[in-house]
Design a protein around this motif. Structure first.
Motif, mmCIF file in Angstrom:
data_model
loop_
_atom_site.group_PDB
_atom_site.id
_atom_site.type_symbol
_atom_site.label_atom_id
_atom_site.label_comp_id
_atom_site.label_asym_id
_atom_site.label_seq_id
_atom_site.Cartn_x
_atom_site.Cartn_y
_atom_site.Cartn_z
ATOM 1 N N SER A 86 0.805 -1.218 0.000
ATOM 2 C CA SER A 86 0.000 0.000 0.000
ATOM 3 C C SER A 86 0.840 1.270 0.000
ATOM 4 C CB SER A 86 -0.954 0.005 1.199
ATOM 5 O OG SER A 86 -0.240 -0.161 2.413
ATOM 6 N N SER A 87 1.967 1.268 0.715
ATOM 7 C CA SER A 87 2.807 2.470 0.701
ATOM 8 C C SER A 87 3.456 2.651 -0.663
ATOM 9 C CB SER A 87 3.866 2.392 1.803
ATOM 10 O OG SER A 87 4.722 1.282 1.608
ATOM 11 N N GLY A 88 3.840 1.564 -1.315
ATOM 12 C CA GLY A 88 4.353 1.671 -2.673
ATOM 13 C C GLY A 88 3.293 2.176 -3.629
ATOM 14 N N ALA A 89 2.031 1.770 -3.397
ATOM 15 C CA ALA A 89 0.921 2.195 -4.254
ATOM 16 C C ALA A 89 0.497 3.626 -3.987
ATOM 17 C CB ALA A 89 -0.270 1.255 -4.067
ATOM 18 N N VAL B 50 4.754 -1.184 -9.658
ATOM 19 C CA VAL B 50 3.983 -2.419 -9.552
ATOM 20 C C VAL B 50 3.676 -2.600 -8.071
ATOM 21 C CG1 VAL B 50 3.928 -4.900 -10.003
ATOM 22 C CG2 VAL B 50 5.194 -3.381 -11.551
ATOM 23 N N ALA B 51 2.510 -2.176 -7.638
ATOM 24 C CA ALA B 51 2.191 -2.182 -6.205
ATOM 25 C C ALA B 51 0.686 -2.236 -6.010
ATOM 26 C CB ALA B 51 2.755 -0.930 -5.539
ATOM 27 N N GLN B 52 0.277 -2.794 -4.882
ATOM 28 C CA GLN B 52 -1.143 -2.870 -4.552
ATOM 29 C C GLN B 52 -1.306 -3.041 -3.051
ATOM 30 O OE1 GLN B 52 -3.758 -5.206 -7.171
ATOM 31 N NE2 GLN B 52 -4.630 -6.145 -5.334
ATOM 32 N N SER B 53 -2.320 -2.414 -2.507
ATOM 33 C CA SER B 53 -2.622 -2.543 -1.083
ATOM 34 C C SER B 53 -2.847 -4.013 -0.727
ATOM 35 C CB SER B 53 -3.877 -1.740 -0.723
ATOM 36 O OG SER B 53 -3.652 -0.358 -0.893
ATOM 37 N N GLY B 54 -2.268 -4.430 0.383
ATOM 38 C CA GLY B 54 -2.468 -5.784 0.870
ATOM 39 C C GLY B 54 -1.494 -6.809 0.340
ATOM 40 N N TRP B 55 -0.665 -6.440 -0.631
ATOM 41 C CA TRP B 55 0.240 -7.417 -1.224
ATOM 42 C C TRP B 55 1.295 -7.882 -0.238
ATOM 43 C CZ3 TRP B 55 1.868 -5.673 -6.845
ATOM 44 C CH2 TRP B 55 0.880 -6.107 -7.760
ATOM 45 N N ASN C 79 2.793 -6.342 5.208
ATOM 46 C CA ASN C 79 1.801 -7.424 5.187
ATOM 47 C C ASN C 79 2.428 -8.769 5.511
ATOM 48 O OD1 ASN C 79 -0.555 -5.821 4.385
ATOM 49 N ND2 ASN C 79 0.593 -5.502 2.500
ATOM 50 N N ASP C 80 3.706 -8.934 5.180
ATOM 51 C CA ASP C 80 4.415 -10.151 5.562
ATOM 52 C C ASP C 80 4.586 -10.202 7.084
ATOM 53 O OD1 ASP C 80 5.388 -11.113 2.700
ATOM 54 O OD2 ASP C 80 5.800 -8.974 2.840
ATOM 55 N N ALA C 81 4.833 -9.036 7.701
ATOM 56 C CA ALA C 81 4.935 -8.986 9.161
ATOM 57 C C ALA C 81 3.583 -9.256 9.808
ATOM 58 C CB ALA C 81 5.471 -7.618 9.603
#
Length: 290
Positions: free
Chosen positions: A63-66, A98-103, A134-136
């Motif tokens: 999400s921050s990347g997006a 290339v980014a999306q919230s929740g990825w 999101n991995d954390a």
């Protein structure tokens, strides 16, 4: 004060409470949209009278990347980073987001393969990541996450010709004031474990750079830098983050890039901002706090 419980034991004992708190947070948290605008661009077109990019960026994130927390991509990480690098290099810089919230990291890796298969992944010199939150949250182990990052790196190198990785540190989730305890402490421990692994992974290669965000939540007022949800960056923090990354990328980028053509797997697109041309290799990587 007794030492904290081992992470795996604490997670197991607190699992019902953490699950309940997580649901409560999702229910009441303000949901902000991703930044509007193109996910592909060329910054600094008018500099030096040339439209040939000196550097090509591939920005992959969650999400921050997006750009959640910013109105447009021009105010978010990708747009700000392209602009800052074009100023520092005095030359055009091509970028793709290339980014999306929740990825999570595996989802980002899968997205690269999908884009390459569609001919929509231009060649790139540098991969910038904004991953790990999101991995954390998923409590992914550091060993497993590093394997996933290794897969992402391989995809970026094979499909886009990436040569250098710039890895944004996993944010310190223990300072996310909108999270209740003990959820905040557990996510903070999870994020620190991943970032410690990320730092070591970066140090093990001459083509990776670990960069910490230029924000100290212990000494700075988060309200002035974060978005309305109190969790994502606001435009001011995106600008600061992009400028810090740009300074490190520019410092590691050769004064005169080698004009060789990195091998790109069949199916990697060359449309949009991706233009084959100048490329180079940075100096040995290191972990940098800005």
């Amino acid at each position: 004060m007794p030492p904290p419980l081992p992470f795996s034991l604490a997670r197991m004992l607190l699992a019902p409470l953490l699950l309940w708190q997580g649901r409560q947070v999702r229910r009441r948290t303000v949901r902000l949209p991703e930044a509007a605008g193109a996910r592909l661009g060329l910054a600094g077109i008018g500099q030096g009278g040339s439209a040939m990019p000196r550097l090509r960026l591939l920005i992959v994130g969650d999400s921050s990347g997006a750009g959640v927390g910013a109105a447009t991509q021009d105010e978010a990480l990708a747009g700000r980073l392209g602009q800052a690098l074009a100023r520092l290099l005095h030359a055009p810089v091509a970028w793709q987001l290339v980014a999306q919230s929740g990825w999570t990291t595996p989802q980002a890796t899968e997205a690269l393969a999908t884009l390459a298969g569609q001919g929509r992944l231009p060649p790139a010199d540098v991969l910038v990541t904004a991953l790990g939150v999101n991995d954390a949250i998923a409590m992914t182990s550091p060993a497993r996450w590093l394997r996933q990052l290794d897969a992402l790196e391989r995809q970026a190198r094979e499909l886009a010709g990436v040569r250098h990785l710039v890895l944004t540190a996993v944010p310190p989730l223990e300072h996310a004031a909108g999270l209740p305890q003990p959820l905040r402490a557990m996510l903070g421990r999870s994020a620190r474990r991943l970032d410690d692994g990320l730092r070591q992974w970066a140090a093990g290669s001459g083509a990776r750079l670990h960069v910490e965000p230029p924000f100290d939540p212990a000494t700075e007022r988060a309200a002035e830098l974060l978005a309305a949800d109190g969790f994502h960056p606001g435009p001011a923090l995106y600008r600061r983050w992009a400028e810090a990354l740009a300074a490190q990328i520019a410092a590691d980028w050769p004064v005169t890039p080698a004009l060789d053509q990195p091998a790109v797997a069949a199916g990697a697109g060359v449309t949009g901002a991706g233009v084959t041309g100048g490329s180079g290799r940075g100096r040995p990587s290191r972990s940098i706090a800005t």
